[in-house]
Design a protein around this motif. Structure first.
Motif, PDB file in Angstrom:
ATOM      1  N   ARG A 148       5.872   4.154   6.158  1.00 25.53           N
ATOM      2  CA  ARG A 148       5.456   3.668   7.474  1.00 25.53           C
ATOM      3  C   ARG A 148       3.939   3.497   7.478  1.00 25.53           C
ATOM      4  O   ARG A 148       3.215   4.272   6.871  1.00 25.53           O
ATOM      5  CB  ARG A 148       5.918   4.622   8.571  1.00 25.53           C
ATOM      6  CG  ARG A 148       7.451   4.674   8.672  1.00 25.53           C
ATOM      7  CD  ARG A 148       7.922   5.721   9.684  1.00 25.53           C
ATOM      8  NE  ARG A 148       9.375   5.821   9.666  1.00 25.53           N
ATOM      9  CZ  ARG A 148      10.191   5.118  10.461  1.00 25.53           C
ATOM     10  NH1 ARG A 148       9.688   4.280  11.333  1.00 25.53           N
ATOM     11  NH2 ARG A 148      11.496   5.273  10.368  1.00 25.53           N
ATOM     12  N   ALA A 149       3.471   2.477   8.178  1.00 29.77           N
ATOM     13  CA  ALA A 149       2.073   2.059   8.094  1.00 29.77           C
ATOM     14  C   ALA A 149       1.156   2.932   8.943  1.00 29.77           C
ATOM     15  O   ALA A 149       0.555   2.489   9.933  1.00 29.77           O
ATOM     16  CB  ALA A 149       1.943   0.598   8.498  1.00 29.77           C
ATOM     17  N   PHE A 150       1.037   4.202   8.532  1.00 29.16           N
ATOM     18  CA  PHE A 150       0.124   5.122   9.179  1.00 29.16           C
ATOM     19  C   PHE A 150      -0.724   5.790   8.110  1.00 29.16           C
ATOM     20  O   PHE A 150      -0.282   5.965   6.968  1.00 29.16           O
ATOM     21  CB  PHE A 150       0.885   6.174   9.984  1.00 29.16           C
ATOM     22  CG  PHE A 150       1.785   5.598  11.046  1.00 29.16           C
ATOM     23  CD1 PHE A 150       1.252   5.034  12.197  1.00 29.16           C
ATOM     24  CD2 PHE A 150       3.162   5.598  10.889  1.00 29.16           C
ATOM     25  CE1 PHE A 150       2.082   4.484  13.168  1.00 29.16           C
ATOM     26  CE2 PHE A 150       3.996   5.065  11.849  1.00 29.16           C
ATOM     27  CZ  PHE A 150       3.444   4.500  12.998  1.00 29.16           C
ATOM     28  N   GLY A 151      -1.922   6.224   8.484  1.00 29.61           N
ATOM     29  CA  GLY A 151      -2.791   6.883   7.515  1.00 29.61           C
ATOM     30  C   GLY A 151      -3.125   5.960   6.359  1.00 29.61           C
ATOM     31  O   GLY A 151      -3.381   4.767   6.537  1.00 29.61           O
ATOM     32  N   ARG A 152      -3.106   6.502   5.131  1.00 34.42           N
ATOM     33  CA  ARG A 152      -3.453   5.673   3.969  1.00 34.42           C
ATOM     34  C   ARG A 152      -2.437   4.570   3.720  1.00 34.42           C
ATOM     35  O   ARG A 152      -2.766   3.544   3.110  1.00 34.42           O
ATOM     36  CB  ARG A 152      -3.598   6.555   2.724  1.00 34.42           C
ATOM     37  CG  ARG A 152      -4.891   7.359   2.708  1.00 34.42           C
ATOM     38  CD  ARG A 152      -5.196   7.906   1.331  1.00 34.42           C
ATOM     39  NE  ARG A 152      -4.255   8.906   0.871  1.00 34.42           N
ATOM     40  CZ  ARG A 152      -4.334  10.204   1.158  1.00 34.42           C
ATOM     41  NH1 ARG A 152      -5.297  10.647   1.944  1.00 34.42           N
ATOM     42  NH2 ARG A 152      -3.456  11.067   0.679  1.00 34.42           N
ATOM     43  N   ALA A 153      -1.205   4.782   4.173  1.00 35.62           N
ATOM     44  CA  ALA A 153      -0.178   3.757   3.956  1.00 35.62           C
ATOM     45  C   ALA A 153      -0.459   2.483   4.742  1.00 35.62           C
ATOM     46  O   ALA A 153       0.073   1.421   4.421  1.00 35.62           O
ATOM     47  CB  ALA A 153       1.191   4.297   4.344  1.00 35.62           C
TER      48      ALA A 153
END
Length: 302
Positions: free
Chosen positions: A183-188
């Protein structure tokens, strides 16, 4: 949903942002450069007491890497004394003897991330050489001590051996293995702004998260949706407060009432997904999986 119908039953306690791994997909942006934050041991104990007073049943200690937080045994014993069921979500590469003793004494359950059945691929995800061997060995040790272990496999890379990782955990004796996409949170996120659409939709429904600086979030992924801070206000005022109502309205506007896109993250102990649920689950979306399933089909990222 009114606060009377939306009881606070579960909380993630993110006791540290420090981690010995540096996973490229880490939603919390944890790493060896992280810190334990500003919450003191007494602050955490007070927060745990408030959760118990509000009727919470379950807590999960998470990070960062919670086993690297020096006062974790003390907090576990305090939560146990408050009558809470406890799970520790750990990469299980660094479990000292005192923790093993605390886990067994307090009936702690464990959860861990596992990326491949091969050391090379797993270590490439964690950016820590030897992490696969240590995690696997400590999963075996936990099971030998009759400590329940839950596994989660996140699809991070193309052609990742996710199904083999799942089967490897099952071969070790891990009875519950779930999965999730990146999921597109933090480093992702790779610099992209976080969005409510990428949450699972369960946020702030009977659960919240408390971060190492006292911030309260609707879930560990939804840290961009701050609903208060336990160092500034009692948890009883934050839960059901005006800011939380605004956040719930924003989540509902995207996901609809309840959890309309139920793909529970693998670090959520409430869901299998769609396996046998503990008492603190108030809802489920059976459209996503057979309610009798014990594992989830994990798709590699596109």
């Amino acid at each position: 949903m009114g606060v009377a119908k939306n009881r606070l039953l579960f909380a993630w306690l993110e006791v540290t942002g420090f981690c010995n791994e540096s996973c490229d997909h880490c939603y919390a942006d944890s790493s060896p450069k992280g810190t334990h934050g500003t919450m003191t041991v007494d602050n955490w104990k007070h927060t745990i007491d408030q959760l118990a007073d509000l009727g919470a049943r379950d807590v999960q200690f998470i990070g960062g890497e919670p086993t690297l937080y020096p006062n974790l045994p003390e907090l576990i014993r305090h939560a146990h004394g408050a009558g809470l069921t406890i799970e520790v979500f750990s990469n299980m590469t660094h479990v000292r003897d005192e923790l093993w003793e605390t886990f067994t004494e307090c009936g702690v359950k464990l959860a861990t991330s596992y990326y491949s059945d091969t050391a090379q691929e797993h270590d490439k995800v964690t950016n820590l050489r030897g992490s696969h061997k240590r995690t696997r060995n400590n999963v075996q040790k936990a099971l030998s001590l009759d400590i329940p272990v839950r596994g989660g496999v996140v699809a991070v890379q193309k052609e990742q051996r996710v199904q083999e990782a799942l089967r490897d955990l099952q071969t070790l004796g891990v009875g519950q293995v779930g999965g999730d996409r990146t999921r597109a949170f933090g480093r992702a996120s790779k610099g992209a702004a976080p969005t409510i659409a990428d949450l699972c939709g369960h946020c702030a429904h009977e659960k919240c998260a408390v971060g190492p600086n006292g911030d309260v979030w609707p879930c560990v992924l939804g840290r961009f949706l701050n609903i208060g801070n336990v160092l500034e206000s009692p948890l009883s005022e934050i839960w059901g407060g005006a800011r939380m109502a605004e956040v719930l309205a924003d989540i509902t506007a995207v996901h609809g009432e309840g959890a309309q896109s139920c793909t529970p993250p693998q670090f959520l102990p409430m869901c299998g997904p769609c396996g046998p649920c503990p008492p603190s689950v108030g809802h489920c979306d059976p459209r996503e999986a057979d309610a009798s399933a014990q594992t989830v089909t994990i798709a590699a990222p596109a």
